[in-house]
Design a protein around this motif. Structure first.
Motif, PDB file in Angstrom:
ATOM      1  N   PHE A  41       0.848  -1.187   0.000  1.00 13.30           N
ATOM      2  CA  PHE A  41       0.000   0.000   0.000  1.00 13.30           C
ATOM      3  C   PHE A  41       0.886   1.240   0.000  1.00 13.30           C
ATOM      4  CE2 PHE A  41      -3.802  -2.100   2.378  1.00 13.30           C
ATOM      5  CZ  PHE A  41      -4.354  -2.492   1.164  1.00 13.30           C
ATOM      6  N   SER A  42       0.758   2.081  -1.031  1.00 13.35           N
ATOM      7  CA  SER A  42       1.521   3.338  -1.089  1.00 13.35           C
ATOM      8  C   SER A  42       3.000   3.132  -0.731  1.00 13.35           C
ATOM      9  CB  SER A  42       0.898   4.377  -0.157  1.00 13.35           C
ATOM     10  OG  SER A  42      -0.434   4.618  -0.506  1.00 13.35           O
ATOM     11  N   GLN A  43       3.588   2.179  -1.370  1.00 12.30           N
ATOM     12  CA  GLN A  43       5.012   1.851  -1.185  1.00 12.30           C
ATOM     13  C   GLN A  43       5.318   1.150   0.150  1.00 12.30           C
ATOM     14  OE1 GLN A  43       6.904   2.186  -3.944  1.00 12.30           O
ATOM     15  NE2 GLN A  43       4.952   2.917  -4.777  1.00 12.30           N
ATOM     16  N   LYS A  44       4.306   1.002   1.008  1.00  4.99           N
ATOM     17  CA  LYS A  44       4.534   0.258   2.262  1.00  4.99           C
ATOM     18  C   LYS A  44       4.213  -1.214   2.020  1.00  4.99           C
ATOM     19  CE  LYS A  44       3.294  -0.225   7.107  1.00  4.99           C
ATOM     20  NZ  LYS A  44       2.409   0.188   8.222  1.00  4.99           N
ATOM     21  N   GLU A  45       5.183  -2.056   2.283  1.00  5.67           N
ATOM     22  CA  GLU A  45       5.022  -3.487   2.057  1.00  5.67           C
ATOM     23  C   GLU A  45       4.376  -4.114   3.289  1.00  5.67           C
ATOM     24  OE1 GLU A  45       7.751  -6.210  -0.765  1.00  5.67           O
ATOM     25  OE2 GLU A  45       8.702  -5.460   1.057  1.00  5.67           O
ATOM     26  N   LEU A  46       3.092  -4.478   3.166  1.00  2.87           N
ATOM     27  CA  LEU A  46       2.387  -5.102   4.289  1.00  2.87           C
ATOM     28  C   LEU A  46       2.700  -6.590   4.386  1.00  2.87           C
ATOM     29  CD1 LEU A  46      -1.203  -3.539   4.277  1.00  2.87           C
ATOM     30  CD2 LEU A  46       0.658  -3.105   5.872  1.00  2.87           C
ATOM     31  N   PHE A  47       2.719  -7.266   3.248  1.00  2.69           N
ATOM     32  CA  PHE A  47       2.980  -8.710   3.227  1.00  2.69           C
ATOM     33  C   PHE A  47       3.963  -9.033   2.110  1.00  2.69           C
ATOM     34  CE2 PHE A  47      -1.274  -8.135   4.938  1.00  2.69           C
ATOM     35  CZ  PHE A  47      -1.190  -8.844   6.123  1.00  2.69           C
ATOM     36  N   LYS A  48       4.976  -9.814   2.439  1.00  2.88           N
ATOM     37  CA  LYS A  48       5.965 -10.237   1.458  1.00  2.88           C
ATOM     38  C   LYS A  48       6.169 -11.749   1.563  1.00  2.88           C
ATOM     39  CE  LYS A  48      10.690  -9.426  -0.162  1.00  2.88           C
ATOM     40  NZ  LYS A  48      11.944  -8.679   0.057  1.00  2.88           N
ATOM     41  N   ASN A  49       5.805 -12.453   0.513  1.00  3.41           N
ATOM     42  CA  ASN A  49       5.922 -13.923   0.486  1.00  3.41           C
ATOM     43  C   ASN A  49       5.332 -14.544   1.747  1.00  3.41           C
ATOM     44  OD1 ASN A  49       7.302 -13.738  -1.994  1.00  3.41           O
ATOM     45  ND2 ASN A  49       9.253 -13.456  -0.942  1.00  3.41           N
ATOM     46  N   PHE A  50       4.151 -14.068   2.121  1.00  4.08           N
ATOM     47  CA  PHE A  50       3.503 -14.482   3.370  1.00  4.08           C
ATOM     48  C   PHE A  50       2.646 -15.715   3.127  1.00  4.08           C
ATOM     49  CE2 PHE A  50       0.069 -14.438   6.481  1.00  4.08           C
ATOM     50  CZ  PHE A  50       0.719 -14.135   7.662  1.00  4.08           C
ATOM     51  N   SER A  51       2.887 -16.758   3.904  1.00  3.23           N
ATOM     52  CA  SER A  51       2.119 -18.005   3.773  1.00  3.23           C
ATOM     53  C   SER A  51       1.498 -18.379   5.113  1.00  3.23           C
ATOM     54  CB  SER A  51       3.017 -19.140   3.283  1.00  3.23           C
ATOM     55  OG  SER A  51       3.502 -18.867   1.983  1.00  3.23           O
ATOM     56  N   LEU A  52       0.329 -18.996   5.033  1.00  4.30           N
ATOM     57  CA  LEU A  52      -0.417 -19.332   6.250  1.00  4.30           C
ATOM     58  C   LEU A  52      -1.412 -20.430   5.932  1.00  4.30           C
ATOM     59  CD1 LEU A  52      -1.406 -18.617   9.197  1.00  4.30           C
ATOM     60  CD2 LEU A  52      -2.925 -16.954   8.118  1.00  4.30           C
ATOM     61  N   LYS A  53      -1.488 -21.436   6.799  1.00  6.61           N
ATOM     62  CA  LYS A  53      -2.489 -22.491   6.652  1.00  6.61           C
ATOM     63  C   LYS A  53      -3.278 -22.582   7.952  1.00  6.61           C
ATOM     64  CE  LYS A  53      -3.099 -27.163   4.851  1.00  6.61           C
ATOM     65  NZ  LYS A  53      -2.422 -28.358   4.306  1.00  6.61           N
ATOM     66  N   ILE A  54      -4.602 -22.562   7.832  1.00  3.55           N
ATOM     67  CA  ILE A  54      -5.489 -22.567   8.990  1.00  3.55           C
ATOM     68  C   ILE A  54      -6.063 -23.964   9.198  1.00  3.55           C
ATOM     69  CG2 ILE A  54      -7.615 -21.613   9.968  1.00  3.55           C
ATOM     70  CD1 ILE A  54      -5.355 -19.587   9.824  1.00  3.55           C
ATOM     71  N   GLU A  55      -6.027 -24.429  10.429  1.00  7.74           N
ATOM     72  CA  GLU A  55      -6.547 -25.760  10.752  1.00  7.74           C
ATOM     73  C   GLU A  55      -8.076 -25.744  10.758  1.00  7.74           C
ATOM     74  OE1 GLU A  55      -5.781 -29.232  14.144  1.00  7.74           O
ATOM     75  OE2 GLU A  55      -4.747 -27.294  14.282  1.00  7.74           O
ATOM     76  N   ASP A  56      -8.671 -26.734  10.099  1.00  8.30           N
ATOM     77  CA  ASP A  56     -10.132 -26.820  10.005  1.00  8.30           C
ATOM     78  C   ASP A  56     -10.777 -27.061  11.361  1.00  8.30           C
ATOM     79  OD1 ASP A  56      -9.808 -26.524   7.313  1.00  8.30           O
ATOM     80  OD2 ASP A  56     -10.277 -28.600   6.790  1.00  8.30           O
ATOM     81  N   ASN A  57     -11.961 -26.454  11.549  1.00  8.00           N
ATOM     82  CA  ASN A  57     -12.793 -26.653  12.740  1.00  8.00           C
ATOM     83  C   ASN A  57     -12.057 -26.359  14.045  1.00  8.00           C
ATOM     84  OD1 ASN A  57     -15.186 -27.465  11.317  1.00  8.00           O
ATOM     85  ND2 ASN A  57     -14.180 -29.411  10.917  1.00  8.00           N
ATOM     86  N   LYS A  58     -11.126 -25.427  13.984  1.00  9.86           N
ATOM     87  CA  LYS A  58     -10.424 -24.949  15.165  1.00  9.86           C
ATOM     88  C   LYS A  58     -10.513 -23.428  15.199  1.00  9.86           C
ATOM     89  CE  LYS A  58      -8.622 -28.976  16.464  1.00  9.86           C
ATOM     90  NZ  LYS A  58      -8.931 -29.619  17.759  1.00  9.86           N
ATOM     91  N   ILE A  59     -10.244 -22.855  16.376  1.00 11.03           N
ATOM     92  CA  ILE A  59     -10.161 -21.400  16.494  1.00 11.03           C
ATOM     93  C   ILE A  59      -8.693 -21.008  16.423  1.00 11.03           C
ATOM     94  CG2 ILE A  59     -10.664 -19.378  17.918  1.00 11.03           C
ATOM     95  CD1 ILE A  59     -12.848 -20.987  19.303  1.00 11.03           C
ATOM     96  N   THR A  60      -8.353 -20.229  15.422  1.00 11.57           N
ATOM     97  CA  THR A  60      -6.988 -19.726  15.275  1.00 11.57           C
ATOM     98  C   THR A  60      -6.983 -18.238  15.565  1.00 11.57           C
ATOM     99  OG1 THR A  60      -6.432 -21.401  13.622  1.00 11.57           O
ATOM    100  CG2 THR A  60      -5.034 -19.434  13.712  1.00 11.57           C
ATOM    101  N   ALA A  61      -6.197 -17.827  16.533  1.00 12.00           N
ATOM    102  CA  ALA A  61      -6.066 -16.410  16.876  1.00 12.00           C
ATOM    103  C   ALA A  61      -4.819 -15.843  16.226  1.00 12.00           C
ATOM    104  CB  ALA A  61      -5.999 -16.232  18.391  1.00 12.00           C
ATOM    105  N   LEU A  62      -4.974 -14.691  15.611  1.00 10.07           N
ATOM    106  CA  LEU A  62      -3.848 -13.962  15.022  1.00 10.07           C
ATOM    107  C   LEU A  62      -3.630 -12.707  15.856  1.00 10.07           C
ATOM    108  CD1 LEU A  62      -4.889 -14.199  11.250  1.00 10.07           C
ATOM    109  CD2 LEU A  62      -3.433 -15.772  12.530  1.00 10.07           C
ATOM    110  N   ILE A  63      -2.497 -12.643  16.547  1.00  6.50           N
ATOM    111  CA  ILE A  63      -2.203 -11.515  17.425  1.00  6.50           C
ATOM    112  C   ILE A  63      -1.165 -10.616  16.763  1.00  6.50           C
ATOM    113  CG2 ILE A  63      -1.265 -10.822  19.664  1.00  6.50           C
ATOM    114  CD1 ILE A  63      -2.269 -13.354  20.833  1.00  6.50           C
TER     115      ILE A  63
END
Length: 200
Positions: A11-33
């Motif tokens: 966004f506007s030259q600010k790199e928020l995510f670079k080569n970002f990978s994530l896998k979420i486990e099914d039927n679980k609660i995943t918190a992102l802090i």
């Protein structure tokens, strides 16, 4: 059900995510802090495909419901109608009524179903938003700091109601928060994000 592969977003030259990978486990609660303003909400919007990315792959299998920090219920509709409006194109009129009554009972507002949101407290409005999210037939539930706008006592009550509803209707849940206590109280998995661009 949910996976991000090599996501890039600037966004506007600010790199928020670079080569970002994530896998979420099914039927679980995943918190992102992550700290406030770091891109947590943007990450939820990427997962739900509401936010376009520069490159990478978003895998989302299933319908999703979104529960925001603000209730986002329509002030010109009654409490009952606020829930029914998202169900009317999915179920028969009879089933819409059954589902609406069921969730209004669960959140303790069945006696006030014909009231308008202007008569509700902030906590009551968030209960209506929660009922609406659970009434919608989604496999995935996204929470964007959904309990943060309440005082501690009310926040705990809302979290308990959330757990009760989830026990009856298991879903894959992703919640973003900056409150570690909230994550410990609710989540099966906790991922801490920091830096710029964000990293796990």
């Amino acid at each position: 059900m949910i996976e991000l592969k090599e996501i890039n977003l600037k966004f506007s030259q600010k790199e928020l995510f670079k080569n970002f990978s994530l896998k979420i486990e099914d039927n679980k609660i995943t918190a992102l802090i992550a700290p406030s303003g770091s891109g947590k909400t943007t990450l939820l919007n990427i997962i739900s495909k509401l936010q376009k990315i520069d490159s990478g792959q978003v895998i989302l299998k299933g319908e999703f419901a979104y529960l925001f920090q603000e209730p986002r219920i329509l002030p010109w509709l009654t409490i009952k109608k606020n829930i029914q409006i998202i169900l009317e194109n999915i179920y028969s009129k009879e089933d819409v009524n059954i589902l609406t009554e069921k969730y209004l009972k669960k959140i303790g507002l069945i006696e006030r179903k014909n009231d308008y949101p202007g008569k509700l407290s902030g906590g009551e409005k968030q209960r209506v938003a929660m009922a609406r999210a659970f009434a919608y037939p989604a496999e995935i539930l996204l929470l964007d700091e959904a309990f943060q706008s309440q005082d501690l006592k009310l926040r705990i009550k809302l979290m308990e109601l959330f757990e009760e509803l989830l026990l009856e209707n298991s879903r894959t849940v992703i919640m973003v928060t900056h409150d570690i206590r909230e994550a410990f109280a609710l989540a099966d998995n906790i991922l801490v994000l920091s830096g710029s661009p964000l990293k796990i």
